[in-house]
Design an enzyme around this catalytic site. Structure first.
Site, PDB file in Angstrom:
ATOM      1  CB  SER A   4      39.950  44.251  34.972  1.00 23.55           C
ATOM      2  OG  SER A   4      39.286  44.276  33.721  1.00 23.55           O
ATOM      3  CE1 TYR A  20      40.163  38.644  34.168  1.00 26.84           C
ATOM      4  CE2 TYR A  20      38.701  40.498  33.737  1.00 26.84           C
ATOM      5  CZ  TYR A  20      39.981  39.960  33.802  1.00 26.84           C
ATOM      6  OH  TYR A  20      41.072  40.756  33.491  1.00 26.84           O
TER       7      TYR A  20
HETATM    8  P1  NAD Z   1      49.020  36.943  30.792  1.00 25.13           P
HETATM    9  O1  NAD Z   1      48.303  35.677  30.499  1.00 25.13           O
HETATM   10  O2  NAD Z   1      49.960  37.528  29.794  1.00 25.13           O
HETATM   11  O3  NAD Z   1      49.853  36.797  32.161  1.00 25.13           O
HETATM   12  C1  NAD Z   1      49.312  36.174  33.280  1.00 25.13           C
HETATM   13  C2  NAD Z   1      50.425  35.838  34.226  1.00 25.13           C
HETATM   14  O4  NAD Z   1      49.863  35.157  35.351  1.00 25.13           O
HETATM   15  C3  NAD Z   1      51.460  34.881  33.619  1.00 25.13           C
HETATM   16  O5  NAD Z   1      52.736  35.200  34.127  1.00 25.13           O
HETATM   17  C4  NAD Z   1      51.000  33.534  34.133  1.00 25.13           C
HETATM   18  O6  NAD Z   1      52.046  32.561  34.182  1.00 25.13           O
HETATM   19  C5  NAD Z   1      50.524  33.913  35.498  1.00 25.13           C
HETATM   20  N1  NAD Z   1      49.629  32.950  36.099  1.00 25.13           N
HETATM   21  C6  NAD Z   1      48.478  32.432  35.601  1.00 25.13           C
HETATM   22  N2  NAD Z   1      47.970  31.535  36.459  1.00 25.13           N
HETATM   23  C7  NAD Z   1      48.819  31.487  37.517  1.00 25.13           C
HETATM   24  C8  NAD Z   1      48.838  30.771  38.729  1.00 25.13           C
HETATM   25  N3  NAD Z   1      47.887  29.869  39.032  1.00 25.13           N
HETATM   26  N4  NAD Z   1      49.862  30.959  39.579  1.00 25.13           N
HETATM   27  C9  NAD Z   1      50.858  31.831  39.284  1.00 25.13           C
HETATM   28  N5  NAD Z   1      50.887  32.553  38.165  1.00 25.13           N
HETATM   29  C10 NAD Z   1      49.876  32.386  37.294  1.00 25.13           C
HETATM   30  O7  NAD Z   1      47.874  37.958  31.186  1.00 25.13           O
HETATM   31  P2  NAD Z   1      47.854  39.559  31.361  1.00 25.13           P
HETATM   32  O8  NAD Z   1      46.933  40.071  30.346  1.00 25.13           O
HETATM   33  O9  NAD Z   1      49.216  40.099  31.484  1.00 25.13           O
HETATM   34  O10 NAD Z   1      47.084  39.655  32.756  1.00 25.13           O
HETATM   35  C11 NAD Z   1      47.695  40.067  33.943  1.00 25.13           C
HETATM   36  C12 NAD Z   1      46.628  40.652  34.866  1.00 25.13           C
HETATM   37  O11 NAD Z   1      46.071  41.812  34.253  1.00 25.13           O
HETATM   38  C13 NAD Z   1      45.472  39.705  35.155  1.00 25.13           C
HETATM   39  O12 NAD Z   1      45.080  39.844  36.507  1.00 25.13           O
HETATM   40  C14 NAD Z   1      44.393  40.216  34.231  1.00 25.13           C
HETATM   41  O13 NAD Z   1      43.105  39.918  34.710  1.00 25.13           O
HETATM   42  C15 NAD Z   1      44.666  41.704  34.269  1.00 25.13           C
HETATM   43  N6  NAD Z   1      44.097  42.448  33.146  1.00 25.13           N
HETATM   44  C16 NAD Z   1      44.456  42.175  31.861  1.00 25.13           C
HETATM   45  C17 NAD Z   1      43.892  42.921  30.845  1.00 25.13           C
HETATM   46  C18 NAD Z   1      44.254  42.698  29.405  1.00 25.13           C
HETATM   47  O14 NAD Z   1      43.601  43.285  28.535  1.00 25.13           O
HETATM   48  N7  NAD Z   1      45.256  41.915  29.094  1.00 25.13           N
HETATM   49  C19 NAD Z   1      42.964  43.915  31.127  1.00 25.13           C
HETATM   50  C20 NAD Z   1      42.623  44.159  32.443  1.00 25.13           C
HETATM   51  C21 NAD Z   1      43.199  43.427  33.444  1.00 25.13           C
END
Ligand code: NAD
Length: 256
Positions: free
Chosen positions: A138, A151
């Site tokens: 991130s 985080y």
């Molecule tokens: P999201 O909530 O849409 O998806 C998260 C996914 O992780 C889902 O499939 C969920 O079921 C799964 N998950 C959560 N807890 C779990 C567990 N204990 N075991 C197995 N699966 C689990 O979120 P996202 O925004 O797509 O985030 C995905 C990654 O990207 C994360 O690591 C997040 O930190 C990172 N990220 C997101 C953003 C953003 O702006 N959305 C920015 C930077 C980084």
């Protein structure tokens, strides 16, 4: 480009993980889907791209379940060629109010799970002398924000682990890199927008504008398709010597 290869994407039932899984499947990779919630619709979307799909619902906070998922992926497809460590959760609170269980869960899911999947995937990658480990860090892997100590700690941690693994595999055909997205409009961020709208008594549209304005100079969300495109590039031969990077796709967030 990835025909005959297998990609395991943790947390691929939603958001960024699903977007990356689709981009890898479009290149021909068979996909191991993981994550909570509706797992049927994402699997159907991926199968429609003409690849084989296998689902394992391992909870990424549970090492025994992660081991079982890695074993089941190897049983199904032989080995994992592309490992995308993506599953992640968020909790926002100042540190003195941060629930210890939330801290532990964030470190376990956002950081420690990648240790387990990587240590279990690497032997077969080394044997094949080809592999890709892509860690979804991130902008918070490079800079901090208030209220996100767990985080930020987990994401800085995974950027560090990325560099170590890249060095340990430097003389092989296995590479390890991190992608550092800025704001992407997924359920994880929608919750923060909704919380802000309620807290400040403003519309959801206004909360979205403020969220972007505060951090992301482009004032546009990063898309899951853009992140999928970068993941595909990192799997290409052109990226054979891209090792240990933390690549921002953040609309300028960390350039400030
Ligand atoms: P999201 O909530 O849409 O998806 C998260 C996914 O992780 C889902 O499939 C969920 O079921 C799964 N998950 C959560 N807890 C779990 C567990 N204990 N075991 C197995 N699966 C689990 O979120 P996202 O925004 O797509 O985030 C995905 C990654 O990207 C994360 O690591 C997040 O930190 C990172 N990220 C997101 C953003 C953003 O702006 N959305 C920015 C930077 C980084």
């Amino acid at each position: 480009m990835l025909k005959g290869k297998t990609a395991l994407v943790t947390g691929s039932t939603s958001g960024i993980g699903l977007g990356i899984a689709k981009a890898l499947a479009a290149q021909g990779a068979n996909i191991v889907v993981n994550g909570f919630g509706d797992a049927e619709a994402p699997q159907a979307e991926l199968r429609a791209l003409g690849v084989q799909v296998h689902y394992h619902g391992a909870d990424m906070s549970k090492p025994a379940e992660i081991e079982d998922m890695m074993k089941s992926a190897a049983d199904k497809f032989g080995r994992v060629d592309v490992l995308v460590n993506n599953a992640g959760i968020q909790h926002v609170a100042n540190i003195e109010d941060f629930p210890p269980q939330r801290w532990d869960a964030i470190i376990a899911i956002n950081l420690t799970s990648a240790f387990h999947t990587t240590r279990l995937a690497l032997p077969a990658m080394r044997q094949a002398n080809w592999g890709r480990v892509i860690n979804i860090a991130s902008a918070h892997g490079l800079v901090a924000s208030a209220g996100k100590s767990a985080y930020v700690a987990a994401k800085h941690g995974i950027v560090g682990m990325t560099k170590s693994v890249a060095l340990e595999t430097a003389t092989t055909g296995v590479t390890c890199n991190a992608i550092c997205p800025g704001w992407v409009l997924t359920p994880l961020v929608q919750k923060q927008i909704d919380d802000r709208s309620a807290r400040e008594d403003i519309s959801v549209e206004q909360a979205q504008k403020e969220l972007l304005g505060e951090k992301q100079p482009s004032l546009q969300f990063t898309t899951v398709e853009q992140l999928g495109g970068l993941a595909v590039f990192l799997c290409s031969a052109a990226a054979d010597q891209v090792r240990g990077v933390a690549w921002q796709v953040d609309g300028g967030w960390t350039a400030q």
